[in-house]
Enzyme design. Structure first.
Site, PDB file in Angstrom:
ATOM      1  CG  HIS A   1      17.597  -7.680 -11.019  1.00 20.00           C
ATOM      2  ND1 HIS A   1      16.833  -7.610 -12.163  1.00 20.00           N
ATOM      3  CD2 HIS A   1      17.907  -6.389 -10.705  1.00 20.00           C
ATOM      4  CE1 HIS A   1      16.708  -6.341 -12.530  1.00 20.00           C
ATOM      5  NE2 HIS A   1      17.345  -5.588 -11.664  1.00 20.00           N
TER       6      HIS A   1
ATOM      7  CD  GLU B   1      15.531 -13.039 -11.231  1.00 19.34           C
ATOM      8  OE1 GLU B   1      14.522 -12.932 -11.933  1.00 19.34           O
ATOM      9  OE2 GLU B   1      16.051 -12.068 -10.613  1.00 19.34           O
TER      10      GLU B   1
ATOM     11  NE  ARG C   1       3.961  11.341   8.741  1.00 17.24           N
ATOM     12  CZ  ARG C   1       4.053  12.408   9.526  1.00 17.24           C
ATOM     13  NH1 ARG C   1       5.243  12.773  10.005  1.00 17.24           N
ATOM     14  NH2 ARG C   1       2.972  13.110   9.838  1.00 17.24           N
TER      15      ARG C   1
ATOM     16  CD  GLU D   1       0.521  11.710   7.585  1.00 17.92           C
ATOM     17  OE1 GLU D   1       0.461  12.598   8.449  1.00 17.92           O
ATOM     18  OE2 GLU D   1       1.294  10.749   7.654  1.00 17.92           O
TER      19      GLU D   1
ATOM     20  N   GLY E   1      -5.523  18.185   4.649  1.00 17.78           N
ATOM     21  CA  GLY E   1      -6.638  18.157   5.578  1.00 17.78           C
ATOM     22  C   GLY E   1      -7.879  17.490   5.000  1.00 17.78           C
TER      23      GLY E   1
ATOM     24  CB  SER F   1     -10.383  16.514  -3.352  1.00 19.79           C
ATOM     25  OG  SER F   1      -9.043  16.330  -2.944  1.00 19.79           O
TER      26      SER F   1
END
Length: 353
Positions: A51, A53, A193, A291, A293, A299
């Protein structure tokens, strides 16, 4: 002498170097400061690796290691307090006898969520949280959305003509693709993308446009491809079924894995999008770019399931007829710029689920 915020900003600059390499972990940067001078810097470089740190402390020159205990650590995200792929960073800070830690924001991941701060304070470490927390949360918006809303960060994207058409009218037995965006915008889309975990289209888009849904015009790993195909009617020769990327096919017939193809059975009677997002959460997919349709995009809009929308408008192209672009609701434009004759606009919603 620089203030705390200056060092937090430096942490974010470092953290950004881990973009596209650390997911599903968050991007994190750390800086170690002694008497107004940076003696160590680090960031989370690779998923499964040390990580920020750890890398920060390891970067301190051997001849300055004696300064670590009297230095202040700045870190863009709360140090972890649990054992995962690496030991807890809070324990390392305590072991190094660092007396003060300035934190960008709290980590809402269930296994941390204040636990790192509590562990540090219980060990006598001074912990500072400033008024930069929202900026640090926004920086890791995919990570926070995923863990707090139990779904991926959702980006809607489409290209449209000046009169808001996104495709020619669909005719039985014939379809001619409408090319809207210019070459620069196409490269930008491929960059977008490369920054997301998954990309999704509906059945008609896969069938009529035959997109590969890869980021071949940009560097980096391809996103997981997702397509809605209720009755598994899409022909296997389509580009979306090639072996260039893992592909999820949401359908009502079968659950099956065949190499890079993953057939996922869902119920299409209700809550289809929520079922898809549940699958994303189950497969640790933290971000999704949709992307097309038009029906699929609409929706997501109608159900309030989006966090960002990006439109590309070809201002010099007017289509005499075609499919209308989706209609955004409760949306606020937050950024816009031009690439040649294309206008790029970013929107955020007033409220999301």
């Amino acid at each position: 002498m620089p203030d705390d915020y200056t060092y937090i900003k430096r942490c974010l600059e470092l953290a950004a170097k881990g973009s596209r390499h650390v997911a599903p972990n968050p991007m994190v940067g750390a800086v170690l400061v002694h008497a107004g001078r940076i003696i160590g810097e680090g960031w989370h470089r690779q998923y499964g690796g040390p990580h920020a740190e750890v890398n920060c402390i390891d970067s301190v020159k051997p001849e300055e290691a004696h300064l670590i205990g009297s230095a202040t650590m700045y870190v863009s995200l709360e140090p972890c307090s649990h054992y995962g792929k690496t030991p807890p960073c809070a324990d390392l800070i305590i072991q190094q006898k660092i007396k003060k830690v300035v934190i960008g924001c709290v980590d809402s991941f269930a296994k941390v969520n204040g636990g790192g701060i509590a562990k540090l304070r219980n060990a006598g470490v001074e912990v500072v949280l400033g008024n930069w927390q929202e900026e640090c949360r926004t920086f890791n918006k995919r990570f926070f959305t995923f863990h707090e809303k139990k779904r991926p960060y959702i980006i809607l994207k489409w290209a449209q003509t000046a009169n808001r058409k996104i495709a020619p009218a669909i005719q039985i037995g014939a379809h001619e693709r409408l090319f809207i965006s210019n070459d620069l915008s196409d490269r930008l889309v491929h960059q977008w993308r490369s920054e997301e975990a998954a990309i999704m289209v509906g059945k008609n888009t896969a069938l009529l446009d035959n997109p590969s849904l890869t980021n071949r015009l940009w560097s980096g790993k391809n996103p997981v491809r997702m397509v809605m195909d209720k009755k598994l009617e899409l022909p296997s020769h389509l580009s979306i079924f090639n072996n260039e990327a893992k592909t999820f096919i949401f359908n009502q017939l079968k659950d099956e894995t065949a190499g890079h193809l993953h057939y996922i059975k869902i119920a299409f009677e209700e809550n289809v999008l929520q079922q898809v997002l549940n699958q994303c959460f189950e497969h640790n997919i933290q971000s999704l770019i949709v992307e097309g349709g038009a029906r699929l995009l609409q929706s997501f809009v109608d159900e309030g399931l989006w966090d960002e929308c990006r439109t590309i408008t070809a201002k010099s192209i007017v289509a005499p007829s075609g499919l209308d672009a989706p209609v955004l609701r409760n949306a606020v434009p937050v950024q816009s710029y031009n690439l040649l004759n294309d206008e790029i606009v970013f929107y955020t919603p007033v409220g999301t689920k």
